[in-house]
Structure formats: structure tokens, C-alpha cells
Design an enzyme around this catalytic site. Structure first.
Site, PDB file in Angstrom:
ATOM      1  N   ASP B 138       0.871  -1.185   0.000  1.00 56.35           N
ATOM      2  CA  ASP B 138       0.000   0.000   0.000  1.00 56.35           C
ATOM      3  C   ASP B 138       0.904   1.230   0.000  1.00 56.35           C
ATOM      4  O   ASP B 138       1.862   1.292   0.765  1.00 56.35           O
ATOM      5  CB  ASP B 138      -0.864   0.032   1.258  1.00 56.35           C
ATOM      6  CG  ASP B 138      -1.728  -1.219   1.420  1.00 56.35           C
ATOM      7  OD1 ASP B 138      -2.156  -1.782   0.401  1.00 56.35           O
ATOM      8  OD2 ASP B 138      -1.963  -1.621   2.586  1.00 56.35           O
ATOM      9  N   TYR B 139       0.576   2.199  -0.826  1.00 54.14           N
ATOM     10  CA  TYR B 139       1.451   3.370  -0.888  1.00 54.14           C
ATOM     11  C   TYR B 139       0.634   4.637  -1.114  1.00 54.14           C
ATOM     12  O   TYR B 139      -0.512   4.600  -1.562  1.00 54.14           O
ATOM     13  CB  TYR B 139       2.489   3.203  -2.010  1.00 54.14           C
ATOM     14  CG  TYR B 139       1.869   3.166  -3.387  1.00 54.14           C
ATOM     15  CD1 TYR B 139       1.299   1.992  -3.882  1.00 54.14           C
ATOM     16  CD2 TYR B 139       1.799   4.329  -4.164  1.00 54.14           C
ATOM     17  CE1 TYR B 139       0.692   1.971  -5.112  1.00 54.14           C
ATOM     18  CE2 TYR B 139       1.194   4.301  -5.414  1.00 54.14           C
ATOM     19  CZ  TYR B 139       0.638   3.127  -5.878  1.00 54.14           C
ATOM     20  OH  TYR B 139       0.019   3.106  -7.102  1.00 54.14           O
TER      21      TYR B 139
END
Lengths: 207, 262
Positions: B138-139
């Protein structure tokens, strides 16, 4: 009774549930002598060739399978690594001797197209190389779920009953006498997969 | 020819109902707001009847060591859903892998634990096979325009760049990468195609792209411009008059190889 060989590798629950769903009398076999009471055998498998054959040998399942499948000619269905281990040799991280039921080597898939990644993961169509009762009532090019980096390569292709295209012809299903096996996972392939397992239960019954 | 994959993502959260705790299907918006939707098992059954290619189950608020709710759910799903499924949320150890795999999961996704202990990727891959190790990343886009990986459901910045982290995960033995843009999550305005395309130029294992699908067009973009092997979506299938059958037809019509069942 259909016996699922439990030698400590792979997701047996899915195979069990799929057979249970289609109404089979099914048991998980953890002890090689119990294989005697099975009329039909499922050999699943996930992981590495070397570990698989080593475990089959150590647990005594290799010898029990030899007796039930080769001597007594019980129908057997190999799935994924359970198919690969039926070959003469595995060339995954060395050279390993398999059960030797198919005159073939297990080699890494090398697609022509650099866009195609290894492992092959996902749903691919199969083409029939031969008619077989286990494909009864399936459409012309059904799709099945594959997840693998190696496949069964033959010098003589007479045992190949289905292939799939992954930038090369990949062996999808093989058969020799009472031995049938698929590279794909019927237990993860929804309706068509369940149909194949159902056909396996009836294979040879009406002959 | 191998088909592209369409994967409904079922996010889960334990909820109290009187004296009982149950796993509830939820969706999220930019990893913040959590909206309960319904029963995950019946939804999984519906997705099967709509011929989804795979399912992803993610526990978004895992409690350490408490696996009974999740494994119970998995066993229920595995009894009647015959397609591959990935499970994740709170996985920290090889024993967690073993537990989930033996309760019906085909693949396990790891996120925060992989960042804290990258060796877990290697050890899980060696023990259970690379095919069942999904590294979930996740970014967010940072104010300076760079990208950064966040763990703990988007709470903790890690200083890692998503692309280099994905490539490291591949080197360490991951079987697939699940890439989610937190900024795009739940907004239904489209996937982060640019980051996916950049990664796809370098990655040698399959990429599952998620976060932001709101139109069938967005899936198509994920496959054609993003180059993903699979696109997953949660909110899309929960809040729209859309299901995998319809979406699949749109994708097929765009000339992308995808399974059309019956």
C-alpha cells in the site's frame, strides 16, 4: 471410496471439499496401508519436486502407490505437482528421480513471449490432443486454473491428452491406462473442474 | 492464451453482534472510513456464481493471534467456493501461513510483516512455495511528489519506495505483488496506472493492481496501460449496479483476453 493421499504437501481441504460437493465418498489417507481400501486415488501436491518425491518415499506412500496403481490398476488422478511427480525425472533444482510412470522430464516452462511471466498463474484454455472420457460433456476449449513454473515434457507425446498455450505448448493433462493427471487444479476451476472430477469418479465404471 | 484476471476483494472486519463476534464484509475509502456491507460467505458464493476468477479476503483490523474468526470463515467458504483464494491481514509468522493454508487458503498475503521482517518472504516461499506468497504493498503519493509505502492499514510511513520494494519482494521470493494506491482507494475514479506501468517494466512476477476502480473502463486501463495480470476491486462490486459478469463483458469487448463463463 476415493482416497486423497496426504503426505504433508498441499491444500487437501479444497480437493476434499470438491469431491464431497459432487457426492463422492471421500477420505484423506494419512497412512500408506490404508490406500488399500480406496477404490480410486487422488494424488495432490504443491511445492517442490524434490521435497515431494522425498516425502513420498520416506512415508512409504511411493511403494503403496506402486502396488495400488501399477499392480492393482486402480484409477488415480494426479493434480499439479501430484502429476509432475509421476514423471521419470524432475529437473527442478537438480535431477531427481520421480515415480517413473510417464516417460517424461519435468522442466521449467520457457514461453517465447518475454511478456509472459513464470510462474503461469491464472485461467487458461486447454486443447484436447485426444478424446478422453474424463473430458466428457466439457466444451471445446474449457478454461482451467493453472499455477506452475514447471511442466511435463515428453520425448514421445502419446500420453498427452490436453495442452495449453503459454507462449509454448504446455502439457495440461496426461493419461496412461488407469493413470490420469492434470497440471491445472480441477478443485479450483469452478464448474468445469468439478465436472472433470465427476468424470473421474465414473471413469471405467460403464466399461 | 492465459487470461487476465478479475478479482473481487472482500475486506473484512470483526464486529460485535450481542454476545457474538462475526466477520463482516466492509469497504473502505482511502483506508479511513469503514462501511459495513454484509455477510462475506454469501457474497463469496455470489461471486462464484458470477464466475469471478479468484477472491481476496483481507482482514483490515486484525487482532494479533486471533485467527478463529478468519479460519472459521475460510473453512465455510472452502466448502462451496471452488476457485483460488488469497487471505491476508495480520499475518506475521510461518505458523500463520500454515494455519491459513491448512484452512483452505491457496495464497497468503503479507504486508506490514514483510516490511518489518523481509526474511519472512523468503522463508515462506521456501517452505510453502512462491505461488502462495503474495506481497501486498500500500502506498501514498507524498507532498513532494514521491511515493512511499505505508504499513498497518496505511498508518505507518516506511520510507520505502513502492517500486523498489516490489522488486526486492520479488528477489526475496514473492509469487505475486498486490499493489494498492491508498490515495485512489474507494474513490472510484480510476487506478494509479502510472505507477503500475513503471513497475511492470521491471517486474517478472504477476502484478495484481487494486484501488480506485469505479467504471469498467478503469479495469481495462489497468490491463492495457498498467499492464497488470490481474485487477482487483472491492468498492466497485459493492456499491454499483455492477457485477463480475458485466464487467468481464466490457473487458472482453475491449479486446482483452478474459474468461467468459457460459
Amino acid at each position: 471410496m476415493v482416497g486423497i493421499v496426504d503426505y504433508g504437501m498441499g491444500n487437501l481441504l479444497s480437493v476434499f471439499n470438491a469431491l464431497d460437493w459432487i457426492g463422492a465418498e471421500v477420505e484423506i489417507i494419512t497412512s500408506p496401508p490404508d490406500l488399500e481400501s480406496a477404490e480410486r486415488i487422488i494424488l495432490p501436491g504443491v511445492g517442490a519436486f524434490r521435497d515431494c518425491i522425498a516425502t513420498l518415499n520416506e512415508t512409504g506412500f511411493a511403494a503403496a502407490l506402486q502396488r495400488e496403481v501399477i499392480e492393482k490398476k486402480k484409477p488415480i488422478f494426479g493434480i499439479c505437482l501430484g502429476m509432475q511427480v509421476m514423471a521419470k525425472r524432475g529437473l527442478e533444482g537438480g535431477k531427481w528421480e520421480g515415480l517413473g510412470w510417464f516417460d517424461a522430464d519435468i522442466v521449467r516452462i520457457q514461453p517465447d513471449d518475454p511478456q509472459l511471466k513464470v510462474p503461469q498463474v491464472g485461467w487458461n484454455q486447454i486443447q484436447y490432443d485426444q478424446q478422453h472420457p474424463i473430458f466428457q460433456e466439457l466444451p471445446q476449449n474449457p478454461e482451467f486454473y493453472f499455477v506452475h513454473s514447471y511442466h511435463m515434457a515428453f520425448r514421445q507425446p502419446q500420453d498427452i491428452v490436453a495442452t495449453t498455450d503459454y507462449g509454448m505448448a504446455v502439457t495440461a493433462a496426461v493419461c496412461r491406462e488407469n493413470i490420469f493427471a492434470t497440471q491445472f487444479h480441477p478443485e479450483k476451476s469452478q464448474d468445469y473442474g468439478l465436472k472433470i472430477l465427476e468424470n473421474f469418479l465414473n471413469w471405467g465404471r460403464d466399461q | 492464451m492465459l487470461n487476465k484476471r478479475l478479482i473481487p476483494k472482500l475486506q473484512l472486519k470483526a464486529e460485535q453482534f450481542g454476545s457474538k463476534t462475526k466477520m463482516v464484509l466492509v469497504t473502505t475509502r482511502q483506508f479511513g472510513e469503514v462501511i459495513p456491507i454484509g455477510d462475506p460467505v454469501s457474497q463469496a458464493r455470489i461471486y462464484q456464481s458470477q464466475a469471478a476468477d479468484e477472491l481476496i479476503f483481507l482482514d483490515i483490523r486484525p487482532q494479533e493471534g486471533q485467527w478463529e474468526l478468519l479460519t472459521g470463515l475460510l473453512r465455510q467458504v472452502a466448502e462451496e467456493v471452488f476457485m483460488p483464494f488469497t487471505v491476508g491481514g495480520g499475518v506475521r509468522t510461518l505458523e500463520d501461513f500454515r494455519l491459513l493454508l491448512s484452512n483452505g487458503a491457496d495464497k497468503v498475503s503479507i504486508n506490514s510483516a514483510a516490511v518489518q521482517n523481509p526474511d519472512l518472504i523468503t522463508r515462506a516461499s521456501e517452505r510453502f512455495g512462491a505461488q502462495c506468497v503474495i506481497v501486498s504493498i500500500d502506498y501514498r503519493r507524498m507532498p513532494d511528489g514521491s511515493f512511499q509505502v505505508f504499513t498497518q492499514s496505511g498508518q505507518n510511513p516506511t520510507g520505502l519506495d513502492p517500486i523498489s520494494w516490489a522488486l526486492e519482494a520479488e528477489r526475496r521470493g514473492a509469487g505475486e505483488i498486490l499493489l494498492t494506491s491508498i490515495d485512489h482507494d474507494g474513490k472510484q475514479e480510476g487506478l494509479d496506472i502510472a505507477t503500475a506501468a513503471l513497475l511492470q517494466g521491471k517486474l517478472n512476477i504477476p502484478l495484481i493492481l487494486g484501488g480506485g476502480c469505479g467504471l469498467a473502463r478503469h479495469f481495462i486501463d489497468g490491463f492495457t496501460q498498467g499492464g497488470a495480470e490481474a485487477v482487483c476491486a472491492g468498492t466497485f462490486f459493492c456499491f454499483r449496479d455492477q457485477n463480475p459478469i458485466q464487467t468481464r463483458s466490457h473487458i472482453k469487448n475491449a479486446g482483452i483476453p478474459i474468461r467468459i463463463h457460459n
